[in-house]
Design a protein around this motif. Sequence first.
Motif, mmCIF file in Angstrom:
data_model
loop_
_atom_site.group_PDB
_atom_site.id
_atom_site.type_symbol
_atom_site.label_atom_id
_atom_site.label_comp_id
_atom_site.label_asym_id
_atom_site.label_seq_id
_atom_site.Cartn_x
_atom_site.Cartn_y
_atom_site.Cartn_z
ATOM 1 N N ASP A 3 0.805 -1.220 0.000
ATOM 2 C CA ASP A 3 0.000 0.000 0.000
ATOM 3 C C ASP A 3 0.838 1.269 0.000
ATOM 4 O OD1 ASP A 3 -2.240 -1.644 0.073
ATOM 5 O OD2 ASP A 3 -2.358 -1.600 2.255
ATOM 6 N N GLY A 4 2.147 1.161 0.226
ATOM 7 C CA GLY A 4 3.037 2.316 0.142
ATOM 8 C C GLY A 4 3.081 3.212 1.364
ATOM 9 N N PHE A 5 2.639 2.739 2.514
ATOM 10 C CA PHE A 5 2.694 3.539 3.741
ATOM 11 C C PHE A 5 4.130 3.564 4.271
ATOM 12 C CE2 PHE A 5 -1.777 2.569 3.633
ATOM 13 C CZ PHE A 5 -2.395 3.583 4.324
ATOM 14 N N SER A 6 4.523 4.686 4.859
ATOM 15 C CA SER A 6 5.800 4.733 5.579
ATOM 16 C C SER A 6 5.576 4.124 6.961
ATOM 17 C CB SER A 6 6.288 6.174 5.725
ATOM 18 O OG SER A 6 5.454 6.893 6.608
ATOM 19 N N GLN A 7 6.657 3.821 7.650
ATOM 20 C CA GLN A 7 6.522 3.236 8.982
ATOM 21 C C GLN A 7 5.790 4.180 9.925
ATOM 22 O OE1 GLN A 7 10.561 2.224 9.968
ATOM 23 N NE2 GLN A 7 10.511 0.343 8.756
ATOM 24 N N SER A 8 6.091 5.464 9.838
ATOM 25 C CA SER A 8 5.401 6.421 10.714
ATOM 26 C C SER A 8 3.923 6.539 10.349
ATOM 27 C CB SER A 8 6.089 7.779 10.689
ATOM 28 O OG SER A 8 6.150 8.285 9.388
#
Length: 180
Positions: A145-150
Amino acid sequence: MKAIQKYTEQELVALLKQRDPNAFSYLYDNYAAALNGIVRNFISDDQLADSVLQDSFVKIWNQASTFDSIKGRLFTWMSSIVRNTAIDTLRSKDWKNSRQNVELTDNNSEIAADNALNIDAIGLRKFVGGLRDEYKMVVEMCYFDGFSQSDIAQTTGVPLGTVKTRLRKALLELRSRIKQ
């Protein structure tokens, strides 16, 4: 015709600390092209790159009194300001949101479809599906989904350190499963 003024680095720094507008004009005329090259290493969009360069020069002007020649050269100091400004811009929520709103062209949708097919073709989703639920969730959010860790931490309410740990453990587990 106006005479062309030249400054040594020490003279230029002293005049900038005194907030001399002629020194700033000289600084811009002599360093803008090189600093723009640094910005372009990070940002390809012309308008955004120009904005970052302008923001950088405003920071240089406002922070000129903090420059210390003992710590390094003027260009090195300005380069770090420009680089940090470009990185901050790319990390900003406004920039991330603008990237999400980019219209998909036929080419972009083909690339996305090819990537989805490649992931399914190698059976990666099958391996991820076999992970524990908390591992599966972070892997899917991060890599599919392309989310960053934060972003994952903020969306799920899980602490950032826990997200990082789960992602690392999930990748180690995936690696061991794929090698079998």
